[in-house]
Design a protein around this motif. Structure first.
Motif, short mmCIF file in Angstrom:
data_model
loop_
_atom_site.label_atom_id
_atom_site.label_comp_id
_atom_site.label_asym_id
_atom_site.label_seq_id
_atom_site.Cartn_x
_atom_site.Cartn_y
_atom_site.Cartn_z
N VAL A 75 43.97 33.69 33.89
CA VAL A 75 44.97 33.56 34.42
C VAL A 75 44.71 34.67 36.19
CG1 VAL A 75 47.16 33.67 35.74
CG2 VAL A 75 46.75 32.21 33.54
N ASP A 76 44.41 34.26 37.74
CA ASP A 76 44.01 34.65 38.63
C ASP A 76 45.39 36.07 38.77
OD1 ASP A 76 42.46 32.38 40.60
OD2 ASP A 76 41.89 33.44 39.55
N GLN A 77 45.30 36.58 39.11
CA GLN A 77 45.91 37.95 39.16
C GLN A 77 46.23 37.82 40.90
OE1 GLN A 77 47.08 40.33 37.53
NE2 GLN A 77 45.67 39.55 35.42
N PRO A 78 47.52 38.13 41.21
CA PRO A 78 48.31 38.29 42.32
C PRO A 78 47.22 38.46 43.54
CG PRO A 78 50.24 38.34 40.76
CD PRO A 78 49.05 38.49 40.25
N GLY A 79 46.89 37.94 44.35
CA GLY A 79 46.65 39.36 45.51
C GLY A 79 45.12 39.22 45.61
N VAL A 80 43.85 39.08 44.37
CA VAL A 80 43.15 38.41 44.72
C VAL A 80 41.97 37.59 45.32
CG1 VAL A 80 40.70 39.01 42.32
CG2 VAL A 80 43.29 40.37 42.00
N ASN B 276 38.50 35.67 45.20
CA ASN B 276 37.52 36.40 44.39
C ASN B 276 37.84 37.12 42.73
OD1 ASN B 276 35.56 37.23 46.77
ND2 ASN B 276 37.58 37.40 48.00
N SER B 277 38.76 36.28 42.67
CA SER B 277 40.17 36.45 41.38
C SER B 277 38.76 36.85 40.62
CB SER B 277 40.67 36.55 41.37
OG SER B 277 41.36 35.95 40.07
N ASP B 278 38.36 35.72 39.75
CA ASP B 278 37.07 35.69 38.98
C ASP B 278 35.98 36.57 38.69
OD1 ASP B 278 38.31 33.64 38.36
OD2 ASP B 278 36.70 32.04 39.11
N ALA B 279 35.82 37.17 39.95
CA ALA B 279 34.43 38.06 40.58
C ALA B 279 34.84 39.34 40.60
CB ALA B 279 34.14 38.42 42.20
N ALA B 280 36.60 39.76 40.48
CA ALA B 280 37.20 40.98 40.29
C ALA B 280 37.39 40.90 39.03
CB ALA B 280 38.13 41.68 40.65
N HIS B 281 37.85 40.22 38.00
CA HIS B 281 37.45 40.17 37.23
C HIS B 281 36.56 40.54 35.69
CE1 HIS B 281 42.45 39.30 37.34
NE2 HIS B 281 42.39 39.18 36.68
N ASP B 282 35.65 39.41 36.26
CA ASP B 282 34.70 40.03 35.79
C ASP B 282 33.73 40.92 35.81
OD1 ASP B 282 32.38 38.77 34.20
OD2 ASP B 282 31.55 39.48 36.25
N VAL B 283 34.18 41.64 36.84
CA VAL B 283 33.33 43.29 36.60
C VAL B 283 34.28 44.58 36.15
CG1 VAL B 283 33.35 45.01 38.51
CG2 VAL B 283 32.41 42.97 39.34
N PHE C 76 43.68 43.65 35.61
CA PHE C 76 44.75 44.87 36.03
C PHE C 76 46.22 45.33 35.75
CE2 PHE C 76 41.60 42.05 38.95
CZ PHE C 76 40.36 43.94 39.24
N ARG C 77 46.18 46.85 36.05
CA ARG C 77 47.82 47.16 36.32
C ARG C 77 48.42 47.65 36.93
NH1 ARG C 77 47.86 52.87 34.74
NH2 ARG C 77 45.37 53.65 34.69
N GLY C 78 49.60 47.10 37.60
CA GLY C 78 50.64 47.76 38.38
C GLY C 78 50.00 46.96 40.09
N LEU C 79 49.79 48.00 41.15
CA LEU C 79 49.60 47.39 42.24
C LEU C 79 47.73 47.02 42.05
CD1 LEU C 79 51.14 48.99 44.38
CD2 LEU C 79 52.04 46.73 43.87
N GLN C 80 47.10 47.46 41.22
CA GLN C 80 45.51 47.21 40.99
C GLN C 80 44.89 45.75 42.36
OE1 GLN C 80 44.96 48.45 36.99
NE2 GLN C 80 43.46 50.11 38.36
N ALA C 81 45.97 45.18 41.51
CA ALA C 81 45.26 43.83 41.11
C ALA C 81 45.41 43.03 43.13
CB ALA C 81 46.12 42.71 40.49
N ASP C 82 46.47 43.57 43.82
CA ASP C 82 46.59 43.64 45.19
C ASP C 82 45.61 43.93 45.62
OD1 ASP C 82 48.81 41.35 44.74
OD2 ASP C 82 50.20 42.39 44.37
#
Length: 658
Positions: free
Chosen positions: A2-7, A10-17, A27-33
């Protein structure tokens, strides 16, 4: 996933990294945004407490966006460790600063131009050099990250002039997103950061300043060296900690005192030669259980996660400084303590420093406001955590994990006591033309006929002996709180006490003065763990705790061989999860929080050897333990009034004499 809010896209790429490189599932807290904002090309101003995961907010965009992430950091002494930590994750990182030889710099510069780096760390002063600006023009910059952004604030506790020139980043490279990050900033400081760095149009992300794993405690100062020794021996034997002192002499003396009494400690201050400072800092980062005694010259950006306590033997100059320094404890999210002793001399000393400081009247007023807020935190009868959060514009409920919550102090009507002190100061000045410090005032109030009192015939004053209802230590507390409330002032080289405009309200208008009565100190129970063991193993079974210690021994050996701090290999939290789950193969090891692909490949076989050497395995934990668990990033009644003696008739000074 599931995509994190704000990503966004580019959500998939960020989550993959996040999963592949850093070994975390979410991610936790505000990191995803924040990551989404920067990856998409937007600017961000981030306020996040130490241990809250700020570095991921610029490291992941640097790995997702094309080009090299350029990190502006004042932490020259720590850049090597930061680069080592990233290299251990398989991230290509380098740095440029004044500690390098020319050949080393040329190699890093060539790697940057060729696109062979993922992140490049720069000291802010290097951006004043034309050759550095030209170098950045030759490569492709993915993102500019400005770490410790509060250093740009001229009213802040850690101002660095070189930060004022960082507006060049937006002027010269307007299409490159920028992210400024700090763990310490009030709303006014945040506004100043935005204006000075040309980030007024950036998205602002303000996380909670609360560090629930830190217990805040402030005690009356009485033989502080011995108090510190008792605190360490009782609660944190063999654990890593930082002790802050105001002067270089007190740093040296305290480090020697601790070492002489069985606590391994090293000093750190700007007066030491560069080699000694570097050696002591490296020992602190790489060795277990070492205490460093330092001035505020030490500690910015310290990445050591297992600092169990931060102690202050002198009053910090501001709440910002106090929060920044105490935030170096418990970055791994485990229980830690921010401990401080505080006394009358601290108030006198800080007032004198302000009076003698450079700068104009406005600057001194700002320093005074900082000190007033720090004194309010020390003297509060309310929850210290809520007071601390309120300073940064945030609300909170009483925490139940600070000294004022655990052992609530009483407040008492100290109006009469205040009148006695103020009357003594007034009579000395207007009847004798004299001014004295707090010790002499106390001697007069309790009726002590010592040589100094008799020499000046102060035993003849009307106020002599009117304060024998309180002990001398209690009178020092009264005077300290009157100074903190602005009802007394201290002036001159010898710290003499004088009245203020507000004193009149107490002497002539009957203004009520409420004071804090220190509770009887409850000696904490002796720590149940043996010296050198870790809180991280506290709730493990005996067998798992033994495995945890063997994993730590393996980690120490690997870290020593590689010449890096132990936490660069694995954090305690990761070793603790390994000890509890006992992975049987590399696939199960990869499900442990904090183990990305590179660390699994680099250290996996060694870890599994330690696990299987103890005769354990995943099967011992039953079928449920063999599955993949979600990896999470490490968290982080009033007393009777004192009545005046019956033979003391309080007479307020005449109107024309005040």
């Amino acid at each position: 996933m599931v995509d994190q809010p704000g990503v966004g896209a580019n959500s998939d790429a960020a989550h993959d990294v996040l999963r592949r490189v850093f070994g975390y599932d979410s991610f936790r807290g505000l990191q995803a945004d924040i990551v989404g904002q920067v990856v998409s090309g937007g600017d961000a101003l981030v306020l996040m407490p130490t241990g809250g995961g700020k570095s991921l907010c610029y490291q992941i965009p640097s790995l997702v966006r094309p080009g090299v992430g350029v990190v502006i950091s004042p932490l020259i002494a720590l850049m090597q460790d930061q680069v080592d930590a990233l290299n251990a994750l398989g991230v290509r990182a380098g740095f440029l600063n004044s500690t390098q030889y020319p050949d080393e710099r040329r190699t890093v510069e060539a790697q940057f131009v060729a696109g062979e780096l993922d992140l490049l760390y720069l000291a802010p002063e290097r951006l004043r050099i034309d050759s550095t600006l030209q170098l950045l023009d030759k490569g492709k910059v993915a993102v500019f990250a400005i770490d410790e952004a509060h250093c740009v604030s001229q009213w802040g506790h850690d101002f660095r002039p070189d930060y004022l020139a960082l507006s060049v980043l937006h002027e010269r490279w307007p299409d490159v997103p920028r992210i400024a990050l700090t763990a310490t900033a009030t709303e006014a400081t945040r506004k100043e950061i935005a204006e000075r760095l040309d980030l007024t149009g950036a998205e602002h992300y303000v996380a909670s300043f609360d560090r629930p794993n830190i217990q805040y405690r402030i005690e009356p100062k009485n033989k502080p060296d011995q108090q510190l020794l008792n605190f360490i021996r009782t609660e944190y034997p063999g654990e890593a900690g930082i002790v802050y002192c105001l002067t270089r002499n007190s740093v040296e003396r305290t480090a020697e005192f601790l070492s002489r009494n069985g606590v391994e400690a090293v000093p750190y201050h700007a007066g030491l030669d560069a080699r000694t400072r570097a050696t002591n800092q490296a020992r602190f980062l790489r060795e277990d259980g070492l205490v460093v005694v330092a001035t505020i010259a030490f500690g910015m950006g310290i990445d050591k996660p297992d600092v169990r306590f931060v102690a202050h033997l002198d009053l910090p100059k501001s709440v910002e400084g106090y929060y920044q320094e105490t935030g170096r404890a418990g970055r791994d999210g485990l229980p830690s303590t921010a401990w401080m002793v505080y006394g009358l001399n601290d108030v006198v000393q800080q007032r004198k420093l302000i009076d003698n400081s450079e700068g104009d009247a406005a600057h001194r007023r700002q320093l005074q406001l900082h000190l007033d807020a720090m004194l309010a935190l020390c003297e509060t009868v309310q929850c210290r955590r809520t007071q601390l959060l309120a300073y940064f514009g945030q609300s909170g409920e009483p925490c139940g994990n600070c000294d004022t919550c655990l052992n609530p102090p009483e407040s008492w009507d100290g109006t009469v006591a205040a009148q006695k002190v103020l009357s003594a100061v007034w009579r000395l000045k207007h009847e004798r033309g004299q001014s004295f410090g707090s010790l002499h005032i106390t001697d007069i109030l309790i009726g002590k006929s010592n040589p100094k009192v008799l020499q000046h015939n102060h035993n003849e004053l009307k106020v002599f002996g009117v304060g024998n209802d309180l002990r001398d230590t209690e009178w020092r507390g009264v005077i300290r709180q009157l100074l903190a409330q602005g009802l007394l002032a201290v002036h001159g080289e010898y710290g003499v006490l004088t009245l203020t405009e507000a004193s009149r309200e107490v002497l002539r208008s009957g203004r009520t003065v409420m004071l804090r009565r220190e509770p009887e100190r409850v000696k904490p129970a002796k720590a149940p763990r043996a010296k050198g063991s870790r809180l991280a193993a506290a709730d493990l079974s005996p067998a798992d705790a033994d495995l945890f210690e063997r994993l730590r021994a393996w980690r120490a050996s690997v870290a020593k061989e590689q010449g890096v701090p132990a936490y660069v290999v694995f954090h305690d939290a990761t070793l603790r999860e390994i000890a509890a789950r006992k992975p049987a193969d590399l696939a199960q090891l990869g499900a442990i929080s904090g183990i990305g692909e590179n660390k699994r490949a680099k250290y996996g076989e060694g870890v599994l050897e330690v696990v299987t050497a103890g005769g354990g395995g995943a099967a011992e934990n039953g079928p449920a333990s063999a599955g993949r668990a979600t990896a999470a990033q490490p968290a982080v009644a009033p007393a009777a009034d004192h009545e005046p003696p019956p033979d003391w008739d309080f007479e307020p000074p005449p109107d024309d004499g005040y």
